[in-house]
Design a protein around this motif. Structure first.
Motif, PDB file in Angstrom:
ATOM      1  N   GLY A  88       0.787  -1.289   0.281  1.00 23.58           N
ATOM      2  CA  GLY A  88       0.112  -0.014   0.331  1.00 23.58           C
ATOM      3  C   GLY A  88       0.604   1.241   0.011  1.00 23.58           C
ATOM      4  O   GLY A  88       0.348   2.396  -0.058  1.00 23.58           O
ATOM      5  N   ASP A  89       2.214   0.942   0.073  1.00 18.61           N
ATOM      6  CA  ASP A  89       3.029   2.155  -0.092  1.00 18.61           C
ATOM      7  C   ASP A  89       3.040   3.024  -1.344  1.00 18.61           C
ATOM      8  O   ASP A  89       3.198   4.371  -1.390  1.00 18.61           O
ATOM      9  CB  ASP A  89       4.467   1.984   0.871  1.00 18.61           C
ATOM     10  N   ILE A  90       2.946   2.196  -2.220  1.00 16.73           N
ATOM     11  CA  ILE A  90       2.561   2.877  -3.863  1.00 16.73           C
ATOM     12  C   ILE A  90       1.514   2.248  -4.437  1.00 16.73           C
ATOM     13  O   ILE A  90       1.085   0.877  -4.275  1.00 16.73           O
ATOM     14  CB  ILE A  90       3.593   2.436  -4.717  1.00 16.73           C
ATOM     15  N   ALA A  91       0.481   2.986  -4.749  1.00 14.96           N
ATOM     16  CA  ALA A  91      -0.829   2.538  -5.093  1.00 14.96           C
ATOM     17  C   ALA A  91      -1.120   3.623  -6.571  1.00 14.96           C
ATOM     18  O   ALA A  91      -0.657   4.847  -6.510  1.00 14.96           O
ATOM     19  CB  ALA A  91      -1.854   2.885  -4.208  1.00 14.96           C
ATOM     20  N   PRO A  92      -1.993   3.088  -7.389  1.00 20.12           N
ATOM     21  CA  PRO A  92      -2.499   3.787  -8.558  1.00 20.12           C
ATOM     22  C   PRO A  92      -3.620   4.765  -7.958  1.00 20.12           C
ATOM     23  O   PRO A  92      -4.538   4.344  -7.383  1.00 20.12           O
ATOM     24  CB  PRO A  92      -2.965   2.514  -9.521  1.00 20.12           C
ATOM     25  N   VAL A  93      -3.612   5.955  -8.445  1.00 14.29           N
ATOM     26  CA  VAL A  93      -4.605   6.868  -7.971  1.00 14.29           C
ATOM     27  C   VAL A  93      -5.186   7.457  -9.083  1.00 14.29           C
ATOM     28  O   VAL A  93      -6.520   7.818  -8.898  1.00 14.29           O
ATOM     29  CB  VAL A  93      -3.836   8.180  -7.195  1.00 14.29           C
ATOM     30  N   SER A  94      -4.798   7.546 -10.232  1.00 17.58           N
ATOM     31  CA  SER A  94      -5.535   8.165 -11.633  1.00 17.58           C
ATOM     32  C   SER A  94      -6.486   6.961 -12.083  1.00 17.58           C
ATOM     33  O   SER A  94      -6.279   5.716 -11.774  1.00 17.58           O
ATOM     34  CB  SER A  94      -4.630   8.418 -12.546  1.00 17.58           C
ATOM     35  N   ASN A  95      -7.555   7.503 -12.798  1.00 25.56           N
ATOM     36  CA  ASN A  95      -8.496   6.454 -13.330  1.00 25.56           C
ATOM     37  C   ASN A  95      -7.537   5.521 -14.394  1.00 25.56           C
ATOM     38  O   ASN A  95      -7.989   4.413 -14.515  1.00 25.56           O
ATOM     39  CB  ASN A  95      -9.646   7.190 -14.010  1.00 25.56           C
ATOM     40  N   SER A  96      -6.796   6.056 -15.050  1.00 26.61           N
ATOM     41  CA  SER A  96      -6.030   5.571 -16.342  1.00 26.61           C
ATOM     42  C   SER A  96      -5.289   4.488 -15.741  1.00 26.61           C
ATOM     43  O   SER A  96      -5.217   3.095 -16.057  1.00 26.61           O
ATOM     44  CB  SER A  96      -5.402   6.324 -17.046  1.00 26.61           C
ATOM     45  N   ALA A  97      -4.621   4.655 -14.541  1.00 26.24           N
ATOM     46  CA  ALA A  97      -3.601   3.650 -13.895  1.00 26.24           C
ATOM     47  C   ALA A  97      -4.563   2.682 -13.492  1.00 26.24           C
ATOM     48  O   ALA A  97      -4.008   1.558 -13.417  1.00 26.24           O
ATOM     49  CB  ALA A  97      -2.907   4.531 -12.741  1.00 26.24           C
ATOM     50  N   ARG A  98      -5.673   2.790 -12.684  1.00 24.28           N
ATOM     51  CA  ARG A  98      -6.551   1.742 -12.176  1.00 24.28           C
ATOM     52  C   ARG A  98      -7.024   1.064 -13.140  1.00 24.28           C
ATOM     53  O   ARG A  98      -7.271  -0.312 -13.184  1.00 24.28           O
ATOM     54  CB  ARG A  98      -7.565   2.300 -11.252  1.00 24.28           C
TER      55      ARG A  98
END
Length: 361
Positions: A88-98
């Motif tokens: 959880g220290d690095i996570a996708p935050v943008s819609n495209s990344a998700r």
């Protein structure tokens, strides 16, 4: 052509006697090392693709530690994502990344897991099962053909047996040369790396239950010693041996061979036959090979043939000779006019495939 092992082969054979033989094994389409390499290569390629995808879309990732996403962070995120660890220290935050994670990375993650699970199955479960299965086959070998020595003559004999319809899994090849055994494996034969002069090695291939034994060690002295050992362990099994020196033929018979084949003598017969007519040698070669139209067959007399002439065989073949109490009689002799129980018949028949009996596992 005469098979003579070079000094390197002789040293190799002597060293094999001192080590334990390789158990019976079945040929595999892809070697174990090649299969492992292919799986590892496929997994690394998929990981590289995910790293590249994450690096291109790194603006959609957020690092809660320092707020910056470096290449090391991308590689780290890829590995914990592939392994489904997810700190959880690095996570996708943008819609495209998700979207990329859901549509592209997740299927790749599943594929990588399948590769490693498949590898574990192949190298642990399947390998153990195959080893157990081959041990069962080895214990239940029966009515098989044992080929002791896979040089030129042994290889030609196996190829001819398979061409005549004998199933490759009914043939067990024993040799001390791994490269020769690999060639036999490619044909589908069961193979064992061992010294055929050792009792325990011949017992391992159930030689006493074999249909027949073919010996071609490349040297007359080695072949005669193998015949002597095989006859001691399998008193009732037919043994054929290749002997190249005429003086050694009697020794091979005394050692227990039922048939002694001298390739030099046979070549001389073909040459002599060719001098008597253009088609004599051709017909002899026709009889000897499955590629011909006819073949010689030796078999016990059938019940319905008892009392009949050698010319009136139930198979429709042409009777040439019969053996009664170990003595041969030609088709022109009086004994051939009435077949008796226990006679062996030698006949010429049209070429046809033979069947092999195996014990199912």
């Amino acid at each position: 052509m005469i098979e003579r092992p070079n000094p390197t082969e002789q040293k190799h054979t002597q060293s094999v006697r001192a080590r334990k033989f390789t158990p019976l094994r079945r040929a595999v389409k892809v070697p174990v090392w090649a299969d492992a390499g292919l799986r590892l290569g496929a997994a690394l390629a998929l990981v590289f693709i995910v790293v590249l995808i994450h690096w291109i879309g790194r603006d959609g990732l957020k690092d809660s530690h320092d707020g910056q996403v470096s290449f090391l962070d991308v590689f780290y995120f890829t590995m914990i994502s592939i392994t489904t660890t997810g700190f959880g220290d690095i996570a996708p935050v943008s819609n495209s990344a998700r979207l990329v994670e859901a549509v592209i990375v997740t299927p790749i993650r599943v594929a990588v897991l399948f590769i490693f699970v498949g590898a574990a199955y192949n190298f642990v479960i399947k390998h153990g099962w195959e080893k157990w299965r081959m041990a069962r086959i080895q214990e239940q070998l029966s009515d098989h053909i044992v080929v002791l020595g896979y040089g030129i003559s042994g290889a030609e004999a196996v190829a001819e047996l398979i061409a005549r319809g004998t199933e490759a899994n009914c043939i067990v090849v024993m040799d001390t040369d791994p490269e020769r055994l690999e060639a036999a494996e490619e044909l589908g034969c069961n193979v064992i790396e061992a010294d055929a002069t050792r009792d325990e090695h011949l017992i391992a291939v159930q030689i006493a239950k074999a249909r027949s034994v073919l010996v071609s060690a490349g040297r007359d002295d080695a072949s005669i010693l193998i015949v002597l050992t095989a006859r001691h362990l399998a008193p009732g099994v037919p043994i054929s041996v290749v002997i190249r020196a005429t003086d050694n033929e009697v020794l091979a018979i005394q050692a227990g061979a039922d048939n002694v084949i001298n390739p030099v003598r046979f070549t001389g017969l073909l040459l002599a036959g060719s001098s008597q007519g253009a088609h004599v040698a051709e017909y002899l070669a026709d009889l000897a090979s499955v590629s011909g139209k006819v073949q010689l067959v030796e078999r016990p007399v059938q019940p319905e043939e008892i009392g009949k002439s050698l010319h009136d065989l139930a198979t429709g073949g042409q009777g040439l000779r019969l053996y009664r109490d170990g003595k041969p009689y030609g088709f022109w002799e009086a004994e051939a006019r009435s077949l008796q129980a226990g006679d062996l018949v030698v006949e010429i028949k049209p070429t046809e495939a033979t069947e092999c009996e195996t014990d199912p596992v």
